[in-house]
Design a protein around this motif. Structure first.
Motif, short mmCIF file in Angstrom:
data_model
loop_
_atom_site.label_atom_id
_atom_site.label_comp_id
_atom_site.label_asym_id
_atom_site.label_seq_id
_atom_site.Cartn_x
_atom_site.Cartn_y
_atom_site.Cartn_z
N ALA A 113 -17.11 -10.87 -16.09
CA ALA A 113 -16.73 -9.76 -15.00
C ALA A 113 -17.25 -10.09 -13.88
CB ALA A 113 -17.62 -8.53 -15.76
N SER A 114 -16.67 -9.49 -12.68
CA SER A 114 -17.16 -9.38 -11.47
C SER A 114 -18.58 -8.58 -11.40
CB SER A 114 -16.07 -8.70 -10.58
OG SER A 114 -14.97 -9.55 -10.57
N LEU A 115 -19.53 -9.08 -10.67
CA LEU A 115 -20.87 -8.47 -10.42
C LEU A 115 -20.90 -8.24 -9.15
CD1 LEU A 115 -23.94 -10.21 -11.85
CD2 LEU A 115 -24.02 -9.35 -9.67
N HIS A 116 -21.08 -6.63 -9.02
CA HIS A 116 -21.30 -6.32 -7.74
C HIS A 116 -22.78 -6.03 -7.40
CE1 HIS A 116 -16.91 -5.91 -7.69
NE2 HIS A 116 -17.18 -5.63 -8.75
N LEU A 117 -23.14 -6.13 -5.98
CA LEU A 117 -24.49 -5.76 -5.66
C LEU A 117 -24.60 -4.99 -4.52
CD1 LEU A 117 -27.52 -6.66 -6.66
CD2 LEU A 117 -27.43 -8.15 -4.57
N SER A 156 -25.95 3.75 0.33
CA SER A 156 -25.55 2.45 0.67
C SER A 156 -25.65 1.79 1.95
CB SER A 156 -24.15 2.08 -0.21
OG SER A 156 -23.85 0.73 -0.29
N ILE A 157 -26.18 0.67 2.38
CA ILE A 157 -26.29 0.27 3.85
C ILE A 157 -25.56 -1.20 3.70
CG2 ILE A 157 -27.53 1.68 4.52
CD1 ILE A 157 -29.93 -0.44 4.36
N PHE A 158 -25.17 -1.63 4.59
CA PHE A 158 -24.66 -3.05 4.78
C PHE A 158 -23.81 -3.50 3.67
CE2 PHE A 158 -26.12 -7.92 4.16
CZ PHE A 158 -24.99 -8.27 5.03
N GLN A 159 -22.68 -2.83 3.42
CA GLN A 159 -21.54 -3.05 2.51
C GLN A 159 -20.19 -3.11 2.86
OE1 GLN A 159 -21.50 0.84 -0.09
NE2 GLN A 159 -19.40 0.77 0.66
N GLY A 160 -19.31 -3.90 2.44
CA GLY A 160 -17.96 -3.80 2.79
C GLY A 160 -17.24 -2.78 2.58
N ASP A 161 -16.10 -2.54 3.46
CA ASP A 161 -15.32 -1.37 3.40
C ASP A 161 -14.50 -1.36 1.99
OD1 ASP A 161 -16.18 -0.40 5.70
OD2 ASP A 161 -14.32 -1.37 6.70
N ALA A 162 -14.60 -0.17 1.15
CA ALA A 162 -13.79 -0.21 -0.03
C ALA A 162 -12.32 0.03 0.33
CB ALA A 162 -14.58 0.80 -0.80
N ALA A 163 -11.44 -0.46 -0.37
CA ALA A 163 -9.86 -0.38 -0.34
C ALA A 163 -9.28 -0.17 -1.55
CB ALA A 163 -9.45 -1.61 0.55
N GLY A 209 -16.76 -1.56 -2.35
CA GLY A 209 -17.32 -2.03 -1.11
C GLY A 209 -18.73 -2.48 -1.80
N SER A 210 -19.12 -3.76 -1.51
CA SER A 210 -20.27 -4.09 -2.12
C SER A 210 -21.15 -4.69 -0.91
CB SER A 210 -20.18 -5.26 -3.13
OG SER A 210 -19.62 -4.68 -3.98
N THR A 211 -22.57 -5.14 -1.15
CA THR A 211 -23.24 -5.89 -0.13
C THR A 211 -22.96 -7.55 -0.60
OG1 THR A 211 -25.07 -4.17 0.03
CG2 THR A 211 -25.68 -6.57 0.68
N GLN A 212 -22.95 -7.86 -1.80
CA GLN A 212 -22.76 -9.12 -2.43
C GLN A 212 -21.93 -9.07 -3.69
OE1 GLN A 212 -23.04 -11.83 -1.22
NE2 GLN A 212 -24.78 -12.44 -0.16
N SER A 213 -21.16 -9.98 -4.01
CA SER A 213 -20.31 -10.09 -5.20
C SER A 213 -20.23 -11.49 -5.65
CB SER A 213 -19.05 -9.17 -4.98
OG SER A 213 -18.26 -9.16 -6.09
N LEU A 214 -20.29 -11.50 -7.15
CA LEU A 214 -19.77 -12.72 -7.83
C LEU A 214 -18.96 -12.64 -8.68
CD1 LEU A 214 -20.81 -15.59 -8.42
CD2 LEU A 214 -22.62 -14.60 -10.14
N GLN A 273 -28.79 -2.14 -6.09
CA GLN A 273 -28.18 -1.39 -7.04
C GLN A 273 -27.24 -2.45 -7.79
OE1 GLN A 273 -26.70 2.13 -5.68
NE2 GLN A 273 -28.59 3.35 -6.42
N GLY A 274 -26.48 -2.30 -9.00
CA GLY A 274 -25.51 -3.06 -9.37
C GLY A 274 -24.57 -2.57 -10.35
N THR A 275 -23.49 -2.89 -10.45
CA THR A 275 -22.58 -2.67 -11.44
C THR A 275 -21.50 -3.93 -11.75
OG1 THR A 275 -20.79 -1.13 -12.16
CG2 THR A 275 -20.94 -1.94 -9.69
#
Length: 200
Positions: A99-103, A111-118, A123-128, A161-163
């Motif tokens: 799965a994609s891991l979102h932080l 939530s601060i310092f995150q990309g714009d959701a589209a 929208g995450s700060t980091q993703s893997l 936080q994560g999902t």
């Protein structure tokens, strides 16, 4: 002007810069005697840190809702509402599914310092996003730094936080890989979150 020692215990006649270098050291300064204004912009006023050396995990079942990563938060109380807070984090993460891991980095509940959701893109700060068949001992460090403006003198908590997102159902791991066998190649790591109050 002559230097005088007064009966009140004061010394007169000393001009600015009249004391030899090294005669006043930090032990002679009263606590709090040097104000933020005297220290200047960018001075680090205080530092707080949380280090997590334990294995943590939580279920993430087909949801875009971010949840707190256990024991990955730190609280700081700024001394001035105009000061900033510099945040550093390192979270060593893995997941049980391909799965994609979102932080996300969060202040309080924001939530601060995150990309714009589209659209469906979070929208995450980091993703893997690992390969479709990830190596079962894979463990990645998700890191970041952000200069925040909390605009408060109240106790302020920063956390991670994560999902795994709504497409996947699995387990989000911190400080361990998907496979946690008792072998020398089975990784166990430490994660941290550090905050520094920076003078405005």
């Amino acid at each position: 002007m002559a230097i005088t020692i007064n009966g009140s215990g004061t010394i007169g006649g000393i001009s600015v810069g009249g004391l030899p270098d090294g005669i006043v050291d930090t032990d002679m300064l009263a606590a709090g005697a040097v104000t933020a204004a005297k220290r200047g912009d960018g001075a680090i006023l205080q530092v707080k840190q949380t280090v997590n050396t334990e294995v943590e995990s939580f279920a993430s079942a087909n949801t875009n809702t971010f949840v707190d990563i256990p024991d990955m938060s730190v609280t700081i109380t700024p001394t001035s509402s105009t000061n900033k807070v510099l945040v550093f984090f390192t979270a060593n993460c893995a997941q049980s599914a391909a799965a994609s891991l979102h932080l996300r980095l969060v202040r309080g509940s924001t939530s601060i310092f995150q990309g714009d959701a589209a659209g469906n893109r979070l929208g995450s700060t980091q993703s893997l996003r690992p390969a479709a068949s990830p190596y079962v001992y894979e463990l990645r460090a998700l890191t970041g730094a952000f200069l925040d403006s909390p605009a408060t003198t109240s106790a302020t908590t920063y956390k991670l936080q994560g999902t795994l997102g709504s497409t996947y159902s699995g387990t989000f791991y911190l400080n361990r890989a998907k496979t946690d066998s008792d072998e020398d190649y089975g990784p166990r790591t430490a994660s941290s979150i550090i905050v520094m109050e920076v003078a405005a």
